[in-house]
Design a protein around this motif. Structure first.
Motif, PDB file in Angstrom:
ATOM      1  N   MET A  15      -2.875   5.038   8.477  1.00  0.00           N
ATOM      2  CA  MET A  15      -3.273   6.265   7.783  1.00  0.00           C
ATOM      3  C   MET A  15      -2.303   7.405   8.100  1.00  0.00           C
ATOM      4  SD  MET A  15      -7.418   6.021   8.217  1.00  0.00           S
ATOM      5  CE  MET A  15      -7.738   7.675   7.682  1.00  0.00           C
ATOM      6  N   ILE A  16      -1.859   7.489   9.347  1.00  0.00           N
ATOM      7  CA  ILE A  16      -0.883   8.505   9.720  1.00  0.00           C
ATOM      8  C   ILE A  16       0.429   8.260   8.984  1.00  0.00           C
ATOM      9  CG2 ILE A  16       0.560   9.355  11.627  1.00  0.00           C
ATOM     10  CD1 ILE A  16      -1.924   8.867  13.450  1.00  0.00           C
ATOM     11  N   GLU A  17       0.887   7.018   9.005  1.00  0.00           N
ATOM     12  CA  GLU A  17       2.146   6.667   8.338  1.00  0.00           C
ATOM     13  C   GLU A  17       2.088   6.975   6.843  1.00  0.00           C
ATOM     14  OE1 GLU A  17       4.996   2.729   7.750  1.00  0.00           O
ATOM     15  OE2 GLU A  17       2.968   2.474   8.548  1.00  0.00           O
ATOM     16  N   CYS A  18       1.016   6.555   6.192  1.00  0.00           N
ATOM     17  CA  CYS A  18       0.889   6.771   4.746  1.00  0.00           C
ATOM     18  C   CYS A  18       0.727   8.254   4.411  1.00  0.00           C
ATOM     19  CB  CYS A  18      -0.268   5.953   4.185  1.00  0.00           C
ATOM     20  SG  CYS A  18       0.097   4.187   4.096  1.00  0.00           S
ATOM     21  N   ALA A  19       0.011   8.992   5.248  1.00  0.00           N
ATOM     22  CA  ALA A  19      -0.118  10.434   5.015  1.00  0.00           C
ATOM     23  C   ALA A  19       1.248  11.107   5.084  1.00  0.00           C
ATOM     24  CB  ALA A  19      -1.075  11.056   6.022  1.00  0.00           C
ATOM     25  N   VAL A  20       2.069  10.691   6.043  1.00  0.00           N
ATOM     26  CA  VAL A  20       3.422  11.253   6.150  1.00  0.00           C
ATOM     27  C   VAL A  20       4.237  10.893   4.910  1.00  0.00           C
ATOM     28  CG1 VAL A  20       5.595  11.173   7.458  1.00  0.00           C
ATOM     29  CG2 VAL A  20       3.418  11.353   8.663  1.00  0.00           C
ATOM     30  N   PRO A  45       1.798   3.054  -4.016  1.00  0.00           N
ATOM     31  CA  PRO A  45       1.032   4.107  -4.687  1.00  0.00           C
ATOM     32  C   PRO A  45       1.012   5.430  -3.926  1.00  0.00           C
ATOM     33  CG  PRO A  45      -0.424   2.322  -3.982  1.00  0.00           C
ATOM     34  CD  PRO A  45       0.965   1.894  -3.702  1.00  0.00           C
ATOM     35  N   VAL A  46       1.102   5.376  -2.605  1.00  0.00           N
ATOM     36  CA  VAL A  46       1.111   6.616  -1.821  1.00  0.00           C
ATOM     37  C   VAL A  46       2.402   7.393  -2.086  1.00  0.00           C
ATOM     38  CG1 VAL A  46       1.137   7.589   0.511  1.00  0.00           C
ATOM     39  CG2 VAL A  46      -0.413   5.703  -0.033  1.00  0.00           C
ATOM     40  N   LEU A  47       3.528   6.698  -2.080  1.00  0.00           N
ATOM     41  CA  LEU A  47       4.803   7.353  -2.364  1.00  0.00           C
ATOM     42  C   LEU A  47       4.828   7.889  -3.798  1.00  0.00           C
ATOM     43  CD1 LEU A  47       7.095   4.828  -0.499  1.00  0.00           C
ATOM     44  CD2 LEU A  47       6.935   7.271   0.023  1.00  0.00           C
ATOM     45  N   LEU A  48       4.297   7.104  -4.728  1.00  0.00           N
ATOM     46  CA  LEU A  48       4.214   7.573  -6.122  1.00  0.00           C
ATOM     47  C   LEU A  48       3.378   8.841  -6.221  1.00  0.00           C
ATOM     48  CD1 LEU A  48       3.714   4.361  -8.284  1.00  0.00           C
ATOM     49  CD2 LEU A  48       5.495   6.087  -8.569  1.00  0.00           C
ATOM     50  N   CYS A  49       2.249   8.852  -5.566  1.00  0.00           N
ATOM     51  CA  CYS A  49       1.362  10.013  -5.611  1.00  0.00           C
ATOM     52  C   CYS A  49       2.048  11.247  -5.051  1.00  0.00           C
ATOM     53  CB  CYS A  49       0.065   9.721  -4.848  1.00  0.00           C
ATOM     54  SG  CYS A  49      -1.171  11.019  -5.023  1.00  0.00           S
ATOM     55  N   GLY A  50       2.744  11.105  -3.944  1.00  0.00           N
ATOM     56  CA  GLY A  50       3.460  12.237  -3.369  1.00  0.00           C
ATOM     57  C   GLY A  50       4.533  12.762  -4.310  1.00  0.00           C
ATOM     58  N   LEU A  51       5.298  11.858  -4.892  1.00  0.00           N
ATOM     59  CA  LEU A  51       6.372  12.264  -5.794  1.00  0.00           C
ATOM     60  C   LEU A  51       5.836  12.959  -7.037  1.00  0.00           C
ATOM     61  CD1 LEU A  51       8.631   9.084  -5.606  1.00  0.00           C
ATOM     62  CD2 LEU A  51       9.154  11.342  -4.646  1.00  0.00           C
ATOM     63  N   ILE A  52       4.713  12.473  -7.558  1.00  0.00           N
ATOM     64  CA  ILE A  52       4.182  12.986  -8.820  1.00  0.00           C
ATOM     65  C   ILE A  52       3.262  14.187  -8.613  1.00  0.00           C
ATOM     66  CG2 ILE A  52       2.704  12.417 -10.794  1.00  0.00           C
ATOM     67  CD1 ILE A  52       3.764   9.493 -10.502  1.00  0.00           C
ATOM     68  N   CYS A  53       2.375  14.111  -7.629  1.00  0.00           N
ATOM     69  CA  CYS A  53       1.317  15.120  -7.480  1.00  0.00           C
ATOM     70  C   CYS A  53       1.571  16.135  -6.383  1.00  0.00           C
ATOM     71  CB  CYS A  53      -0.023  14.429  -7.232  1.00  0.00           C
ATOM     72  SG  CYS A  53      -0.519  13.362  -8.586  1.00  0.00           S
ATOM     73  N   GLY A  54       2.572  15.924  -5.552  1.00  0.00           N
ATOM     74  CA  GLY A  54       2.895  16.887  -4.515  1.00  0.00           C
ATOM     75  C   GLY A  54       2.381  16.503  -3.144  1.00  0.00           C
ATOM     76  N   PRO A  55       2.708  17.318  -2.145  1.00  0.00           N
ATOM     77  CA  PRO A  55       2.420  16.946  -0.762  1.00  0.00           C
ATOM     78  C   PRO A  55       0.939  16.917  -0.391  1.00  0.00           C
ATOM     79  CG  PRO A  55       3.359  19.159  -0.865  1.00  0.00           C
ATOM     80  CD  PRO A  55       3.441  18.582  -2.241  1.00  0.00           C
ATOM     81  N   TYR A  56       0.135  17.815  -0.943  1.00  0.00           N
ATOM     82  CA  TYR A  56      -1.282  17.842  -0.562  1.00  0.00           C
ATOM     83  C   TYR A  56      -2.012  16.597  -1.050  1.00  0.00           C
ATOM     84  CZ  TYR A  56      -0.209  22.699   0.429  1.00  0.00           C
ATOM     85  OH  TYR A  56       0.364  23.837   0.928  1.00  0.00           O
ATOM     86  N   ILE A 109       0.825  -1.211   0.000  1.00  0.00           N
ATOM     87  CA  ILE A 109       0.000   0.000   0.000  1.00  0.00           C
ATOM     88  C   ILE A 109       0.864   1.268   0.000  1.00  0.00           C
ATOM     89  CG2 ILE A 109      -0.302   0.339   2.484  1.00  0.00           C
ATOM     90  CD1 ILE A 109      -3.343   0.696   1.826  1.00  0.00           C
ATOM     91  N   HIS A 110       2.097   1.158   0.435  1.00  0.00           N
ATOM     92  CA  HIS A 110       2.987   2.314   0.466  1.00  0.00           C
ATOM     93  C   HIS A 110       3.408   2.753  -0.939  1.00  0.00           C
ATOM     94  CE1 HIS A 110       4.468   1.154   4.787  1.00  0.00           C
ATOM     95  NE2 HIS A 110       3.163   1.364   4.718  1.00  0.00           N
TER      96      HIS A 110
END
Length: 188
Positions: free
Chosen positions: A83-88, A43-54, A40-41
Protein backbone atom coordinates in the motif's frame (compact mmCIF):
# COMPACT_ATOMS: atom_id res chain seq x y z
CA UNK A 1 -3.56 20.35 -19.79
CA UNK A 2 -7.29 20.96 -19.77
CA UNK A 3 -9.14 20.12 -16.59
CA UNK A 4 -11.39 17.14 -16.03
CA UNK A 5 -14.47 17.37 -13.88
CA UNK A 6 -14.36 15.89 -10.40
CA UNK A 7 -16.99 13.37 -11.45
CA UNK A 8 -14.91 12.15 -14.39
CA UNK A 9 -11.80 11.90 -12.21
CA UNK A 10 -13.80 9.95 -9.60
CA UNK A 11 -15.08 7.53 -12.24
CA UNK A 12 -11.60 6.97 -13.65
CA UNK A 13 -10.25 6.42 -10.14
CA UNK A 14 -13.03 3.90 -9.39
CA UNK A 15 -12.25 2.04 -12.62
CA UNK A 16 -8.54 1.97 -11.73
CA UNK A 17 -9.33 0.66 -8.23
CA UNK A 18 -11.53 -2.04 -9.77
CA UNK A 19 -8.66 -2.92 -12.12
CA UNK A 20 -6.43 -3.29 -9.04
CA UNK A 21 -8.71 -6.15 -8.00
CA UNK A 22 -9.40 -7.74 -11.41
CA UNK A 23 -6.09 -7.40 -13.27
CA UNK A 24 -3.96 -9.28 -10.71
CA UNK A 25 -6.50 -12.13 -10.75
CA UNK A 26 -5.93 -12.57 -14.48
CA UNK A 27 -2.17 -12.69 -13.94
CA UNK A 28 -2.30 -15.03 -10.94
CA UNK A 29 -3.33 -17.86 -13.25
CA UNK A 30 0.39 -17.92 -14.12
CA UNK A 31 2.65 -19.14 -11.28
CA UNK A 32 4.52 -16.27 -9.54
CA UNK A 33 3.06 -13.77 -12.02
CA UNK A 34 2.09 -11.37 -9.24
CA UNK A 35 5.69 -10.81 -8.15
CA UNK A 36 7.10 -10.95 -11.69
CA UNK A 37 4.58 -8.83 -13.63
CA UNK A 38 3.29 -6.71 -10.70
CA UNK A 39 -0.05 -6.05 -12.45
CA UNK A 40 -1.54 -4.04 -9.58
CA UNK A 41 0.93 -1.23 -10.29
CA UNK A 42 -0.48 -0.59 -13.79
CA UNK A 43 -3.86 0.90 -12.77
CA UNK A 44 -2.29 2.86 -9.91
CA UNK A 45 0.27 4.47 -12.22
CA UNK A 46 -2.47 5.16 -14.78
CA UNK A 47 -4.63 6.80 -12.13
CA UNK A 48 -1.80 9.04 -10.98
CA UNK A 49 -0.93 10.10 -14.51
CA UNK A 50 -4.55 10.80 -15.46
CA UNK A 51 -6.20 12.00 -12.24
CA UNK A 52 -3.32 13.57 -10.34
CA UNK A 53 -1.45 12.91 -7.12
CA UNK A 54 -4.35 12.93 -4.64
CA UNK A 55 -6.53 10.41 -6.44
CA UNK A 56 -3.45 8.47 -7.58
CA UNK A 57 -2.39 8.12 -3.95
CA UNK A 58 -5.92 7.14 -2.94
CA UNK A 59 -5.98 4.49 -5.68
CA UNK A 60 -2.60 3.24 -4.45
CA UNK A 61 -4.01 2.69 -0.97
CA UNK A 62 -7.54 1.54 -1.81
CA UNK A 63 -6.61 -0.76 -4.72
CA UNK A 64 -4.36 -3.19 -2.82
CA UNK A 65 -6.60 -3.01 0.26
CA UNK A 66 -9.75 -3.95 -1.68
CA UNK A 67 -7.84 -6.59 -3.62
CA UNK A 68 -6.72 -8.16 -0.33
CA UNK A 69 -10.25 -8.01 1.10
CA UNK A 70 -11.95 -9.49 -1.98
CA UNK A 71 -9.33 -11.95 -3.23
CA UNK A 72 -6.87 -12.53 -0.39
CA UNK A 73 -4.04 -11.11 -2.50
CA UNK A 74 -1.76 -9.55 -1.56
CA UNK A 75 -1.48 -11.54 1.66
CA UNK A 76 -1.81 -9.61 4.92
CA UNK A 77 1.95 -9.64 5.57
CA UNK A 78 2.67 -7.98 2.22
CA UNK A 79 -0.28 -5.56 2.24
CA UNK A 80 1.13 -2.61 4.28
CA UNK A 81 4.39 -2.22 2.31
CA UNK A 82 2.49 -2.70 -0.95
CA UNK A 83 0.00 0.00 0.00
CA UNK A 84 2.88 2.37 0.76
CA UNK A 85 4.62 1.49 -2.51
CA UNK A 86 1.46 1.90 -4.59
CA UNK A 87 0.52 5.15 -2.86
CA UNK A 88 3.95 6.54 -3.75
CA UNK A 89 3.46 5.42 -7.37
CA UNK A 90 0.14 7.24 -7.59
CA UNK A 91 1.35 10.39 -5.85
CA UNK A 92 4.68 10.72 -7.65
CA UNK A 93 3.29 9.91 -11.12
CA UNK A 94 0.57 12.54 -10.59
CA UNK A 95 3.01 15.15 -9.30
CA UNK A 96 5.47 14.49 -12.09
CA UNK A 97 2.75 14.76 -14.71
CA UNK A 98 2.04 18.26 -13.39
CA UNK A 99 5.71 19.26 -13.25
CA UNK A 100 7.25 17.73 -16.37
CA UNK A 101 6.68 19.63 -19.57
CA UNK A 102 8.99 18.72 -22.44
CA UNK A 103 6.28 19.43 -25.06
CA UNK A 104 6.57 15.77 -26.09
CA UNK A 105 3.88 13.62 -24.50
CA UNK A 106 5.71 10.28 -24.71
CA UNK A 107 8.86 11.76 -23.20
CA UNK A 108 6.80 13.32 -20.41
CA UNK A 109 5.09 9.99 -19.73
CA UNK A 110 8.36 8.05 -19.62
CA UNK A 111 10.01 10.59 -17.30
CA UNK A 112 6.96 10.51 -15.01
CA UNK A 113 6.75 6.71 -15.01
CA UNK A 114 10.42 6.03 -14.43
CA UNK A 115 10.58 8.59 -11.62
CA UNK A 116 7.46 7.16 -9.96
CA UNK A 117 8.66 3.57 -10.35
CA UNK A 118 12.04 4.36 -8.79
CA UNK A 119 10.53 6.45 -5.96
CA UNK A 120 7.99 3.75 -5.13
CA UNK A 121 10.59 1.03 -5.01
CA UNK A 122 12.98 3.07 -2.87
CA UNK A 123 10.29 4.18 -0.39
CA UNK A 124 8.85 0.64 -0.22
CA UNK A 125 12.31 -0.77 0.47
CA UNK A 126 12.90 1.77 3.24
CA UNK A 127 9.46 1.13 4.74
CA UNK A 128 9.91 -2.62 4.60
CA UNK A 129 13.37 -2.44 6.18
CA UNK A 130 12.39 -0.03 8.96
CA UNK A 131 8.82 -1.00 9.77
CA UNK A 132 7.88 -4.41 8.47
CA UNK A 133 10.94 -6.68 8.50
CA UNK A 134 12.45 -6.18 11.92
CA UNK A 135 15.95 -5.60 10.53
CA UNK A 136 15.96 -8.77 8.41
CA UNK A 137 15.60 -6.95 5.08
CA UNK A 138 18.95 -6.50 3.31
CA UNK A 139 19.92 -4.29 0.41
CA UNK A 140 20.50 -7.37 -1.75
CA UNK A 141 17.04 -8.73 -0.88
CA UNK A 142 15.56 -5.33 -1.77
CA UNK A 143 17.42 -5.16 -5.08
CA UNK A 144 16.39 -8.67 -6.06
CA UNK A 145 12.73 -8.33 -5.09
CA UNK A 146 12.13 -4.78 -6.32
CA UNK A 147 14.34 -4.67 -9.41
CA UNK A 148 15.44 -8.10 -10.64
CA UNK A 149 12.36 -10.28 -10.05
CA UNK A 150 9.97 -7.56 -11.16
CA UNK A 151 11.95 -6.47 -14.24
CA UNK A 152 9.43 -8.05 -16.66
CA UNK A 153 6.66 -6.10 -14.92
CA UNK A 154 8.60 -2.84 -15.18
CA UNK A 155 9.14 -3.45 -18.90
CA UNK A 156 5.43 -4.25 -19.29
CA UNK A 157 4.48 -1.01 -17.50
CA UNK A 158 6.83 1.06 -19.66
CA UNK A 159 5.43 -0.59 -22.80
CA UNK A 160 1.71 -0.34 -21.97
CA UNK A 161 1.07 2.73 -19.84
CA UNK A 162 2.35 5.53 -22.12
CA UNK A 163 0.46 4.05 -25.08
CA UNK A 164 -2.70 3.70 -23.00
CA UNK A 165 -2.55 7.32 -21.82
CA UNK A 166 -1.78 8.54 -25.34
CA UNK A 167 -4.68 6.51 -26.77
CA UNK A 168 -7.07 7.93 -24.15
CA UNK A 169 -5.91 11.45 -25.04
CA UNK A 170 -6.22 10.82 -28.76
CA UNK A 171 -9.75 9.46 -28.28
CA UNK A 172 -10.61 12.60 -26.27
CA UNK A 173 -11.53 10.51 -23.23
CA UNK A 174 -9.05 12.48 -21.14
CA UNK A 175 -7.71 15.97 -21.83
CA UNK A 176 -4.65 16.30 -24.02
CA UNK A 177 -1.61 17.66 -22.24
CA UNK A 178 -0.50 19.61 -25.30
CA UNK A 179 -2.76 20.98 -27.97
CA UNK A 180 -1.53 21.34 -31.51
CA UNK A 181 -0.65 24.90 -32.36
CA UNK A 182 -2.87 26.32 -35.03
CA UNK A 183 -1.12 27.23 -38.20
CA UNK A 184 -1.25 31.02 -38.26
CA UNK A 185 0.46 31.24 -41.64
CA UNK A 186 -2.25 29.78 -43.81
CA UNK A 187 -1.28 29.37 -47.42
CA UNK A 188 -3.33 31.13 -50.01
Amino acid sequence: MNKMTAVKKSIITAVCIALCVVLPQAFHAIPNAGTVYIPIHIPVLLCGLICGPYLGGFCGIAGPLLSALFTGMPPAALLPPMMIECAVYGIVSGLMMRLVSTKKIYLDLYICLITAMLAGRVIAGIAKALMFSGGDFTVSAWAVSYFVTSLPGAVLQLALIPSAVFALMKANLIPKKYTAAKNKNKSL
